[in-house]
Design a protein around this motif. Structure first.
Motif, PDB file in Angstrom:
ATOM      1  N   ARG A  87      16.835  38.244  15.515  1.00 52.76           N
ATOM      2  CA  ARG A  87      17.163  36.836  15.785  1.00 52.76           C
ATOM      3  C   ARG A  87      18.661  36.542  15.650  1.00 52.76           C
ATOM      4  NH1 ARG A  87      13.642  33.872  11.856  1.00 52.76           N
ATOM      5  NH2 ARG A  87      14.346  31.964  12.854  1.00 52.76           N
ATOM      6  N   CYS A 137      28.336  34.159  19.257  1.00 52.33           N
ATOM      7  CA  CYS A 137      27.187  34.651  18.508  1.00 52.33           C
ATOM      8  C   CYS A 137      26.611  33.540  17.635  1.00 52.33           C
ATOM      9  CB  CYS A 137      27.569  35.875  17.666  1.00 52.33           C
ATOM     10  SG  CYS A 137      28.698  35.541  16.318  1.00 52.33           S
ATOM     11  N   SER A 138      25.441  33.804  17.115  1.00 50.90           N
ATOM     12  CA  SER A 138      24.780  32.837  16.228  1.00 50.90           C
ATOM     13  C   SER A 138      23.588  33.534  15.569  1.00 50.90           C
ATOM     14  CB  SER A 138      24.313  31.635  17.047  1.00 50.90           C
ATOM     15  OG  SER A 138      23.513  30.792  16.274  1.00 50.90           O
ATOM     16  N   ASN A 146      21.848  36.217  17.946  1.00 53.20           N
ATOM     17  CA  ASN A 146      22.250  36.104  19.357  1.00 53.20           C
ATOM     18  C   ASN A 146      23.695  36.521  19.509  1.00 53.20           C
ATOM     19  OD1 ASN A 146      19.798  34.961  20.346  1.00 53.20           O
ATOM     20  ND2 ASN A 146      20.356  33.092  19.257  1.00 53.20           N
ATOM     21  N   TYR A 147      23.947  37.280  20.562  1.00 52.95           N
ATOM     22  CA  TYR A 147      25.301  37.808  20.746  1.00 52.95           C
ATOM     23  C   TYR A 147      25.599  37.979  22.227  1.00 52.95           C
ATOM     24  CZ  TYR A 147      29.254  41.020  20.520  1.00 52.95           C
ATOM     25  OH  TYR A 147      30.476  41.599  20.677  1.00 52.95           O
ATOM     26  N   SER A 148      26.760  37.530  22.661  1.00 50.38           N
ATOM     27  CA  SER A 148      27.179  37.827  24.037  1.00 50.38           C
ATOM     28  C   SER A 148      28.672  38.096  24.063  1.00 50.38           C
ATOM     29  CB  SER A 148      26.840  36.662  24.972  1.00 50.38           C
ATOM     30  OG  SER A 148      27.698  35.582  24.719  1.00 50.38           O
TER      31      SER A 148
END
Ligand code: FAD
Length: 387
Positions: free
Chosen positions: A184, A292-293, A186-188
């Motif tokens: 869980r 990211c988060s 999130n990454y880009s």
């Protein structure tokens, strides 16, 4: 880990990365009385002969200044900055048109990156509860125990535990690697097709070669050049262009041909010989946007600055947003009584949407600065709206 002093029990905070955001963050944590250690992979830039890094100067704006003010550093930094009241647009014919940044009296500042970093390290070191460790590269760390392993250039390792780990180790953060292994998260990451190259415009007869109180822009649609003033009366010119265009230019004569076609007014100011050699001094550098988060793991670790949100530089807000991270964290620490188990999730909740918005605005400005800024409509709108 907790160290009992005569007055209070201090928790240990380790800041990984002694760049702009890490050094400022150390001041914030030290001011609150934590036992602070900074670990930085480079040698101490205050004594190093060669300081490698990214842009030579940067634009400091309101959000960055607010954070500096909180640790008593605003005046010191502003006094060594050069106010830029407007953008100065250079047309192909050499015509210059200013577009103000705001109302009369409003400005952003051109500041020297290395000097800013040095000043912040020195400010952090003044606190008796802060220790700076250079030549310490984070190799690995555990989110469960808070144990970190640092490698030194002599081949030795050092291990240290902290109550809170603050990842300020930049766009290619080693701290963030542990986040990537977790569910869980999130990454880009997006590399843009453009690279950048810095060139120096020297003073003429001891004076700035162009008007100093502007951020100069040569927008040429698919690429652009900008120039920010330095205290030594030079300008640092940054050419942003697709990598494939950089690679097409392979000889000194081709550099001059290219400048003749797109930036003719700068040739006498930078100098033919300098252009021919400086263009080939270093390859063009890449630019990446990272989102990211969440920004935290439990009550143990938090990301700030480029480690949390590297943005493309066209909005001039990467460092400023990183500085604001420190200030927002500080406010949440006040609200939630320094309880890391509630402060860290709240920081993620508050900060992620704002940082992602800045990343999006920076991407938008990537086109705005090189293309829209050229249009008559843009010039008209800026004048009417006075923005
Ligand atoms: P960094 O400055 O990258 O510092 C990270 C530090 O961590 C470094 O000192 C590094 O040595 C250290 N480190 C890395 N890995 C490790 C490890 N494993 N262990 C220990 N230490 C480690 N922003 C603005 O606000 N205004 C501008 O005008 C502006 N212009 C820019 C122009 C260009 C061309 C570029 C590329 C960026 C620009 N930025 C600007 C963005 C700005 O440079 C960054 O946002 C800012 O440097 C982020 O600071 P940071 O401390 O988070 O990361």
């Amino acid at each position: 880990m907790e160290e009992t002093t005569g007055r209070s029990t201090k928790k240990k905070v380790v800041v990984v990365g002694g760049g702009l955001v890490g050094a400022l963050n150390a001041c914030f944590f030290a001011k609150r009385g934590f036992d602070v250690e900074v670990f930085e992979t480079r040698e101490d830039i205050r004594i190093a002969k060669v300081v490698k890094g990214r842009s030579i100067n940067l634009a400091l704006s309101h959000r960055g200044r607010q954070a500096l003010k909180h640790v008593g550093m605003e005046e010191k930094i502003v006094s060594k900055g050069i106010p830029m009241h407007a953008r100065m647009i250079h047309s192909l014919s050499g015509k210059q048109s200013p577009i103000p940044y705001g109302r009369k009296g409003q400005f952003i500042l051109s500041v020297d990156r290395a000097n800013l970093n040095k000043e912040l390290l020195t400010a952090a070191e003044i606190y008796p509860n802060t220790r700076l460790n250079f030549d310490h590269k984070l190799q690995d760390w555990s989110a469960e125990t808070g144990l970190m392993t640092f490698a030194r250039s002599d081949g030795s390792n050092e291990q240290i535990k902290a109550d809170l780990i603050v990842g300020c180790d930049g766009a290619f953060s080693a701290i963030r690697k542990q986040f990537l292994r977790r569910s869980r998260f999130n990454y880009s990451q997006t590399y843009i097709p453009h690279g950048y190259m810095e060139l120096t415009m020297p003073p003429i007869n001891g004076e700035f070669a162009m008007k100093p109180n502007y951020l100069h822009i040569w927008p040429r649609n698919t690429f652009m050049m900008i120039a920010l003033p330095n205290l030594d009366k030079t300008f640092t010119c940054t050419l942003f262009m697709p990598f494939e265009e950089f690679e097409k230019i392979t000889t000194g004569d081709e550099v001059i041909e290219f400048f003749q076609k797109y930036f003719p007014d700068t040739i006498p100011l930078i100098g033919v010989d300098a252009l021919k050699t400086d263009y080939f001094r270093l390859p063009a550098q890449a630019m990446v946007s990272i989102k990211c988060s969440p920004y935290h793991i439990g009550d143990k670790c938090v990301l700030m600055g480029d480690a949390a949100h590297a943005v493309v530089p066209f909005y001039g807000q990467g460092m400023n947003a990183g500085f604001e991270d420190c200030l927002v964290f500080e406010e949440i620490m006040d609200q939630l009584n320094e309880d890391f188990s509630t402060v860290l999730p709240e920081y993620t909740r508050v900060r992620v949407p704002d940082d992602h918005a800045i990343a999006d605005l920076a991407m938008y400005n990537y086109v705005e600065m090189r293309a829209h800024v050229n249009s008559k409509w843009f010039l008209f709108r800026k004048r009417v709206d006075n923005i």
